[in-house]
Structures are given as C-alpha cells and as structure tokens.
Scaffold this motif. Structure first.
Motif, PDB file in Angstrom:
ATOM      1  N   THR A   1      14.124   8.728   0.742  1.00 17.58           N
ATOM      2  CA  THR A   1      13.519   9.457  -0.375  1.00 17.58           C
ATOM      3  C   THR A   1      14.483  10.496  -0.926  1.00 17.58           C
ATOM      4  N   THR A   2      15.136  11.222  -0.026  1.00 15.88           N
ATOM      5  CA  THR A   2      16.097  12.241  -0.443  1.00 15.88           C
ATOM      6  C   THR A   2      17.315  11.605  -1.105  1.00 15.88           C
ATOM      7  N   LEU A   3      17.798  10.505  -0.569  1.00 15.16           N
ATOM      8  CA  LEU A   3      18.937   9.820  -1.184  1.00 15.16           C
ATOM      9  C   LEU A   3      18.617   9.363  -2.603  1.00 15.16           C
ATOM     10  N   GLN A   4      17.407   8.858  -2.809  1.00 12.60           N
ATOM     11  CA  GLN A   4      17.012   8.449  -4.152  1.00 12.60           C
ATOM     12  C   GLN A   4      16.933   9.655  -5.083  1.00 12.60           C
ATOM     13  N   TRP A   5      16.420  10.754  -4.554  1.00 11.54           N
ATOM     14  CA  TRP A   5      16.368  11.994  -5.344  1.00 11.54           C
ATOM     15  C   TRP A   5      17.776  12.446  -5.729  1.00 11.54           C
ATOM     16  N   ILE A   6      18.714  12.374  -4.785  1.00 15.81           N
ATOM     17  CA  ILE A   6      20.109  12.751  -5.058  1.00 15.81           C
ATOM     18  C   ILE A   6      20.690  11.882  -6.170  1.00 15.81           C
ATOM     19  N   ASP A   7      20.455  10.580  -6.073  1.00 11.58           N
ATOM     20  CA  ASP A   7      20.947   9.662  -7.105  1.00 11.58           C
ATOM     21  C   ASP A   7      20.367  10.028  -8.469  1.00 11.58           C
ATOM     22  N   ASN A   8      19.077  10.357  -8.502  1.00 12.35           N
ATOM     23  CA  ASN A   8      18.431  10.730  -9.766  1.00 12.35           C
ATOM     24  C   ASN A   8      19.045  11.999 -10.350  1.00 12.35           C
ATOM     25  N   ILE A   9      19.363  12.962  -9.473  1.00  7.86           N
ATOM     26  CA  ILE A   9      19.976  14.213  -9.938  1.00  7.86           C
ATOM     27  C   ILE A   9      21.352  13.937 -10.537  1.00  7.86           C
ATOM     28  N   PHE A  10      22.137  13.097  -9.872  1.00  5.94           N
ATOM     29  CA  PHE A  10      23.454  12.764 -10.403  1.00  5.94           C
ATOM     30  C   PHE A  10      23.335  12.041 -11.745  1.00  5.94           C
ATOM     31  N   GLN A  11      22.358  11.165 -11.870  1.00  3.99           N
ATOM     32  CA  GLN A  11      22.160  10.455 -13.135  1.00  3.99           C
ATOM     33  C   GLN A  11      21.809  11.429 -14.250  1.00  3.99           C
ATOM     34  N   LEU A  12      20.926  12.380 -13.942  1.00  3.72           N
ATOM     35  CA  LEU A  12      20.554  13.386 -14.931  1.00  3.72           C
ATOM     36  C   LEU A  12      21.750  14.247 -15.318  1.00  3.72           C
TER      37      LEU A  12
ATOM     38  N   GLU B   1      14.500  33.959  -3.330  1.00  2.22           N
ATOM     39  CA  GLU B   1      15.356  34.550  -4.368  1.00  2.22           C
ATOM     40  C   GLU B   1      16.770  33.983  -4.357  1.00  2.22           C
ATOM     41  N   PHE B   2      17.094  33.202  -3.330  1.00  4.38           N
ATOM     42  CA  PHE B   2      18.479  32.789  -3.133  1.00  4.38           C
ATOM     43  C   PHE B   2      18.619  31.271  -3.188  1.00  4.38           C
ATOM     44  N   GLY B   3      18.065  30.702  -4.267  1.00  2.00           N
ATOM     45  CA  GLY B   3      18.209  29.282  -4.534  1.00  2.00           C
ATOM     46  C   GLY B   3      16.914  28.593  -4.897  1.00  2.00           C
ATOM     47  N   TYR B   4      15.871  28.832  -4.125  1.00  2.00           N
ATOM     48  CA  TYR B   4      14.639  28.069  -4.334  1.00  2.00           C
ATOM     49  C   TYR B   4      13.924  28.493  -5.610  1.00  2.00           C
ATOM     50  N   GLN B   5      13.941  29.772  -5.916  1.00  2.00           N
ATOM     51  CA  GLN B   5      13.336  30.248  -7.144  1.00  2.00           C
ATOM     52  C   GLN B   5      14.085  29.740  -8.371  1.00  2.00           C
ATOM     53  N   GLU B   6      15.399  29.564  -8.222  1.00  2.00           N
ATOM     54  CA  GLU B   6      16.236  29.150  -9.349  1.00  2.00           C
ATOM     55  C   GLU B   6      16.349  27.640  -9.501  1.00  2.00           C
ATOM     56  N   ALA B   7      15.799  26.894  -8.566  1.00  2.00           N
ATOM     57  CA  ALA B   7      15.957  25.439  -8.578  1.00  2.00           C
ATOM     58  C   ALA B   7      15.369  24.844  -9.852  1.00  2.00           C
ATOM     59  N   ILE B   8      16.145  23.982 -10.497  1.00  2.00           N
ATOM     60  CA  ILE B   8      15.611  23.247 -11.642  1.00  2.00           C
ATOM     61  C   ILE B   8      14.936  21.962 -11.157  1.00  2.00           C
ATOM     62  N   ASN B   9      15.193  21.621  -9.863  1.00  2.00           N
ATOM     63  CA  ASN B   9      14.523  20.465  -9.270  1.00  2.00           C
ATOM     64  C   ASN B   9      14.630  20.599  -7.751  1.00  2.00           C
ATOM     65  N   ARG B  10      13.536  20.281  -7.039  1.00  2.00           N
ATOM     66  CA  ARG B  10      13.524  20.323  -5.580  1.00  2.00           C
ATOM     67  C   ARG B  10      13.112  18.973  -5.023  1.00  2.00           C
ATOM     68  N   ASP B  11      13.731  18.598  -3.927  1.00  2.00           N
ATOM     69  CA  ASP B  11      13.387  17.363  -3.239  1.00  2.00           C
ATOM     70  C   ASP B  11      12.042  17.531  -2.551  1.00  2.00           C
ATOM     71  N   SER B  12      11.209  16.499  -2.620  1.00  2.00           N
ATOM     72  CA  SER B  12       9.885  16.559  -1.998  1.00  2.00           C
ATOM     73  C   SER B  12       9.932  16.310  -0.500  1.00  2.00           C
ATOM     74  N   ASP B  13      11.061  15.832   0.010  1.00  2.00           N
ATOM     75  CA  ASP B  13      11.121  15.385   1.403  1.00  2.00           C
ATOM     76  C   ASP B  13      12.004  16.268   2.278  1.00  2.00           C
ATOM     77  N   SER B  14      12.549  17.352   1.713  1.00  2.00           N
ATOM     78  CA  SER B  14      13.437  18.233   2.483  1.00  2.00           C
ATOM     79  C   SER B  14      13.529  19.561   1.753  1.00  2.00           C
ATOM     80  N   LEU B  15      14.371  20.447   2.256  1.00  2.00           N
ATOM     81  CA  LEU B  15      14.615  21.730   1.603  1.00  2.00           C
ATOM     82  C   LEU B  15      15.817  21.658   0.654  1.00  2.00           C
TER      83      LEU B  15
END
Length: 440
Positions: free
Chosen positions: A209-220, A157-171
């Motif tokens: 993998t997480t760094l690439q995900w972060i870059d993708n989030i910033f691009q979006l 209820e405190f972040g994960y449910q509200e996530a619009i995107n989650r990394d596949s390689d970490s929390l």
C-alpha cells in the motif's frame, strides 16, 4: 513560512493536471540532515546511578550525557548559518521515551523560530519500544512509550501539519519545501499499534500500500514538475554485506524500482551509524546513491549539509561545532570545550571492549601481554575511521609501533568475520565526509 506553503500546496492539489514550471531563478535550497540522535531526556536518569552507568557502558560509543548540549549547539549553528530546512531521518530517541520526544519537540520549536523548517520521521527505536526506560539508582524503570498516533501528534508541527499528502498505512508523508522541491519522508519501521514488549525490530519494510502511495506521489510530482527529496531511516542500498539482513530495507529493490522509474538519483538514510554512501546501477545504467549521515549521538556528531539546485545536489558532512558553542556561552566544562576528543574517547572505550571480547572469545587472550593492548588500540583506530567515514591514512597511528606484529597476530588468531571487517576498513580509500556531487 510553513503556513503559506501549506495553503499553496492545498491550492495546487486542486489543480492536479496543470503542470507547474520550475522557476530557474529561484531553485536553490539548503537542507541539513541529522540522524540517529538517540536522545535521552535528562529527567529520565541520574548522573551517577548504577543503572545509568550500565546503559552508558553498553552504548557502543554513543554520548548520553550531553544530548541537551548537542541540541543547543545545533541551534546555535543554525542561528549562524541559517539553512532552509533541518531533516531528521529517524531514531530521535534512545528507545522511544515519551518525555525524550517532548524535549526534542521544544528544541525543534526553537529552531523553527529561527526560520529553519524542521521535518521528522521515526526510526526503529522510536515507536512502541519495549525498551523505553528511565534509569534511577540501581533501577531500570519502565517509562511511557510512544505509539504511532502519538508520534504524529507530538511532532505535528514538524512535518505532519505541513503534509500535502499522508500515507494511510504508515507515518510517511510528503511536504512542499518551496516552489521546486517536495520532501518525501518515508516510515519504513516495523512496530505494533499497541505498547511493545522487548527490543524494537531492527529491519524495515514498506507495505505494498505504501509503495503504491509512493509511486502515486512521484507521478503527481512529475506532472507538476517537482523535484522529490526522498528520506528514509533504513538503507535503500546495502552498504556492507554483513549488515544486509538488518539494515537494508527488506524490499529495497521495490523502492529502487520506483526511484529509477522517475529518475531520482539519491536517497538520504541513517540507521547504520556510519558516515557512508553507496551507489547502485539499474539495468538501464541509471545510478542511485544512498547517502548515510553518521549518527548524531556518536563521534564526531555529523551534520549532513546539502545544497539542492535544479541540476545537482552537493553533500558534505561536518562535525557539530560543540567547542564553538561552549566558548561562545562561557561553558568551562572541559569535555564540551574539547568535545571531539571526549567523543573519541567514548568511542575508543567501546572499541577496546570489542577487541578484548574477540581475543577472549577466540582464546588468544594472554594476561599481561603488552602487545594485546596495542591490538585493542589498533582495532579502536580502525573502528573510528570506519564510523567516521574516513580512510585509515587520515588517522595518526604513531602511538602503535608494532602494527606488522599486530596484523600478524590478528591474521593467525581472529575469527574470519573480524578479519574481514578490519580488511574492509584498511582497503577503503574514500573520504565519505568530502563534498559529493550528484546530478538530477
């Protein structure tokens, strides 16, 4: 409120290539951040048992007795000031105890019922910790650890449910706070996906993998004209050289490259327990500031209070209003009525042990020498200033009359690391609790 934001974000994710213009008439957000709670459930210890007393004595100034009262006082302060968001940047628990997390989740529900949304990420002490224990009598008893998938379930209820995107390689996850701001919560911790054995790892790393995900989030976010608020447990900049190998993210340079690439001027972190900020400049003369809020479990229980606007963020640190909580609720316990002084004494006791340890190990301890007690008091005062983020000239040193003799004794006898540490504190002229403005 969260459900509305969730469905709005789901709709936005379908329209990835349609930028959204920031509404300049509704661009302010008030967020509070706390870190390093090191909460220990009251059900996991007795008050007077030998095992619990031992863990208190080795707690480096952390207060384990009043974790529940800190959360209640925080809830009362949120009731009064009504921030939009409460962010917790890791080390929620002493050592990843399952029951401690269940307790905290209940406090967070109470806070959300007040209209303040809560978002959490783990710290290095929270997941698969082989040190998870309960303390009863003379016994240190293994208690249930929390694994990574359980953390996301407990705090769904405190972040994960509200996530619009989650990394596949970490929390790690990203959540929308309002029309303008996205919150990027980064899990930088190193832990097993099975029960841990022994001490949790101190250092942190973001996978490729997480760094690439972060870059993708910033691009979006850039495409959609959103501001990103990055939060991470480990430091993105080295605050003190002596702490570099354990407390700064192992591949901080790679994360900083992404932050510079998208013009993000700050990160919020924790881990080192001090109230501090550090700034680094890129090759293109862009500035990045890592803001660390002092540990909530230690003197003086700071809350980082932040206002975000379209042009700048304004940060200041304020101690938890525990005395107000005690008075409002007719609590007569003198330690809660004068909580700041109680916490100071806890911290000073730990600093005294550090000072005497240095004297004994260095061979310059002399029994019954009254000046050595002044040395311990002097070291405690400096150590308090360091962790509280205050310059030494803000502290009262009138009770230590022989400062010149003390400094000479330290110069003549102490180890170089110890002398360098004290000099660093003495040289500091910055109050890291005062208002700090950073422009986007």
């Amino acid at each position: 409120m969260k459900n509305i934001i969730y469905w709005l974000c789901w709709a936005w994710s379908i329209l990835l290539f349609i930028p959204v213009t920031i509404d300049a008439t509704n661009n302010e957000l008030v967020a509070w951040v706390i870190t390093d709670l090191h909460y220990l459930s009251e059900s996991l210890h007795d008050k007077d048992g030998e095992a619990y007393q031992h863990i208190k004595k080795t707690g480096a100034g952390k207060d384990f007795d009043y974790g529940a009262e800190r959360m209640q006082a925080l809830t009362q302060e949120i009731t009064q000031e009504k921030p939009d968001v409460l962010i917790i940047s890791g080390d929620l628990t002493l050592n990843g105890e399952y029951q401690s997390m269940l307790d905290l989740a209940e406090y967070f529900r109470n806070i959300e019922a007040l209209g303040t949304d809560v978002f959490v990420i783990p710290g290095n002490h929270d997941i698969a910790s082989g040190w998870a224990r309960e303390f009863k009598g003379e016994s240190f008893i293994k208690t249930r650890q929390v694994l990574d998938h359980e953390f996301a379930t407990i705090f769904d209820e405190f972040g994960y449910q509200e996530a619009i995107n989650r990394d596949s390689d970490s929390l790690s996850y990203v959540a929308a706070l309002n029309h303008n701001y996205w919150l990027l919560m980064l899990d930088s911790n190193l832990y097993s996906d099975v029960e841990g054995v022994g001490a949790p790892k101190i250092n942190g790393l973001l996978s490729q993998t997480t760094l690439q995900w972060i870059d993708n989030i910033f691009q979006l976010a850039q495409n959609k004209n959103k501001r990103i608020i990055p939060v991470i447990h480990h430091n993105t900049i080295t605050h003190y050289q002596a702490l570099d190998s354990k407390y700064t993210l192992d591949n901080a340079d790679e994360l900083r490259d992404i932050l510079f690439k998208y013009g993000t001027p700050f990160t919020l972190s924790g881990h080192i327990h001090t109230q501090h900020y550090a700034t680094i400049e890129s090759a293109n003369h862009e500035l990045l500031t890592d803001i660390v809020t002092g540990a909530f479990a230690s003197y003086p229980s700071y809350i980082g209070k932040i206002t975000f606007t379209n042009n700048a963020i304004t940060y200041k640190a304020e101690p938890l209003a525990m005395t107000d909580y005690a008075i409002t609720n007719s609590i007569i316990n003198p330690q809660l009525r004068d909580y700041s002084n109680y916490m100071k004494h806890l911290f000073d006791d730990s600093s005294h042990k550090m000072a005497y340890g240095e004297m004994i190990e260095g061979g310059w301890y002399q029994k019954n020498d009254p000046l050595l007690e002044e040395v311990a008091q002097y070291v405690a005062a400096l150590n308090l200033a360091f962790f509280a983020g205050k310059p030494i000239n803000t502290l009262d040193l009138q009770d230590i009359p022989n400062i010149e003799k003390i400094q000479q004794l330290i110069d003549d006898n102490a180890a170089s690391f110890f002398k360098d540490y004290l000099k660093m504190i003495l040289d500091n002229q910055t109050d890291y609790t005062k208002i700090r403005n950073i422009h986007w």
